[in-house]
Scaffold this active site. Structure first.
Site, PDB file in Angstrom:
ATOM      1  NE  ARG A  18      21.166-101.924   5.876  1.00  0.00           N
ATOM      2  CZ  ARG A  18      21.966-101.114   5.208  1.00  0.00           C
ATOM      3  NH1 ARG A  18      21.520 -99.991   4.719  1.00  0.00           N
ATOM      4  NH2 ARG A  18      23.231-101.395   5.049  1.00  0.00           N
TER       5      ARG A  18
ATOM      6  NE  ARG B  59      30.530-100.094   0.847  1.00  0.00           N
ATOM      7  CZ  ARG B  59      29.210 -99.954   0.826  1.00  0.00           C
ATOM      8  NH1 ARG B  59      28.647 -99.169  -0.077  1.00  0.00           N
ATOM      9  NH2 ARG B  59      28.459-100.587   1.688  1.00  0.00           N
TER      10      ARG B  59
HETATM   11  P1  AMP Z   1      25.316 -99.136   3.207  1.00  0.00           P
HETATM   12  O1  AMP Z   1      26.228 -98.193   2.511  1.00  0.00           O
HETATM   13  O2  AMP Z   1      23.873 -98.685   3.183  1.00  0.00           O
HETATM   14  O3  AMP Z   1      25.485-100.557   2.758  1.00  0.00           O
HETATM   15  O4  AMP Z   1      25.720 -99.097   4.772  1.00  0.00           O
HETATM   16  C1  AMP Z   1      27.023 -99.440   5.199  1.00  0.00           C
HETATM   17  C2  AMP Z   1      27.011 -99.884   6.643  1.00  0.00           C
HETATM   18  O5  AMP Z   1      26.522 -98.822   7.498  1.00  0.00           O
HETATM   19  C3  AMP Z   1      26.109-101.068   6.966  1.00  0.00           C
HETATM   20  O6  AMP Z   1      26.720-102.310   6.683  1.00  0.00           O
HETATM   21  C4  AMP Z   1      25.901-100.869   8.459  1.00  0.00           C
HETATM   22  O7  AMP Z   1      27.055-101.224   9.198  1.00  0.00           O
HETATM   23  C5  AMP Z   1      25.735 -99.357   8.547  1.00  0.00           C
HETATM   24  N1  AMP Z   1      24.323 -98.952   8.313  1.00  0.00           N
HETATM   25  C6  AMP Z   1      23.854 -98.211   7.281  1.00  0.00           C
HETATM   26  N2  AMP Z   1      22.534 -98.027   7.380  1.00  0.00           N
HETATM   27  C7  AMP Z   1      22.147 -98.682   8.508  1.00  0.00           C
HETATM   28  C8  AMP Z   1      20.898 -98.886   9.156  1.00  0.00           C
HETATM   29  N3  AMP Z   1      19.750 -98.370   8.659  1.00  0.00           N
HETATM   30  N4  AMP Z   1      20.867 -99.632  10.302  1.00  0.00           N
HETATM   31  C9  AMP Z   1      22.000-100.142  10.821  1.00  0.00           C
HETATM   32  N5  AMP Z   1      23.206-100.004  10.259  1.00  0.00           N
HETATM   33  C10 AMP Z   1      23.302 -99.282   9.115  1.00  0.00           C
END
Ligand code: AMP
Length: 220
Positions: A89, A156
């Site tokens: 990210r 969510r």
């Molecule tokens: P997502 O389902 O990919 O939107 O991820 C949900 C949450 O997990 C994000 O809003 C972050 O809080 C955390 N997260 C997931 N992937 C990352 C990453 N690569 N770097 C930092 N935080 C992450």
């Protein structure tokens, strides 16, 4: 062995497209967000560390995220390859990833921010089995209940307007430069993510010279 990264803003369909690809091609679907949500739900030590950040849509610290990815990939349950979803990210995560693993390509799901808002605010998740729903494109048969397991559908914690705005800002500030980095290395295939999910899946497969998608009931 096929190794992909899937990128795109929240709500662009990364989870849906990864699942369609992974189930059919026997790839391990490695979603950092799902791993964190699992830990939060099961009240683990890691869950306690990330709960607040995940609920607010803020990024978890790089050291922690890198450990999670490293540990997950060390399981080596990916004989046919993997698809990494939600990682990297930011630039540091991208550098860590490229130093440690080689990849075949980056699937970039392109979706304008307005469409992201419309989709994300309609998104629901089964609290029991994790199945994704969308009140616009994929409504459950019975309101508020999962078609698969009957579990309660919930929003969510990070699918609120505030959290979404924060995540969009983070995406453009921190993740756009990663896309640029991968683009320069010629890994990126940009896919228009506005089409319906099967059309998007077929486009991904055509662009990566993969066998076309066949729905589960058409398979042997
Ligand atoms: P997502 O389902 O990919 O939107 O991820 C949900 C949450 O997990 C994000 O809003 C972050 O809080 C955390 N997260 C997931 N992937 C990352 C990453 N690569 N770097 C930092 N935080 C992450």
């Amino acid at each position: 062995m096929r190794k992909y990264v899937i990128m795109g803003v929240q709500g662009s369909g990364k989870g849906t497209q990864s699942t369609l690809l992974a189930d059919d091609l026997d790839l391990a679907h490695i979603s950092v967000g799902n791993i964190f949500r699992w830990h939060v739900k099961n009240h683990t030590k890691l869950g306690a560390q990330v709960r607040r950040l995940v609920a607010a849509g803020e990024l978890v610290g790089d050291d922690l995220v890198e450990d999670v990815v490293k540990e997950r990939l060390q399981q080596h349950d990916w004989n046919y390859g993997f698809i990494v979803d939600g990682f990297p990210r930011n630039r540091r995560q991208a550098e860590f990833f490229l130093e440690s693993y080689d990849i075949d390509g980056v699937i970039l799901l392109d979706l304008p921010d307005d469409e992201v808002r419309r989709r994300v605010l309609a998104r629901r998740l089964c609290s029991r089995c994790g199945m994704d729903y969308n009140l616009i494109a994929h409504r459950p048969e019975a309101e508020g209940r999962c078609d698969v397991c009957g579990g309660e559908l919930v929003t969510r914690a990070d699918d609120t307007p505030d959290a979404l705005a924060r995540r969009l800002r983070d995406y453009h500030d921190k993740t756009d430069p990663v896309v640029e980095l991968f683009r320069r290395k010629e890994y990126v295939m940009a896919i228009d993510a506005r089409a319906d999910k099967i059309a998007v899946q077929q486009e991904i497969r055509a662009r990566f010279a993969l066998p076309p998608y066949r729905p589960a009931d058409a398979r042997a």
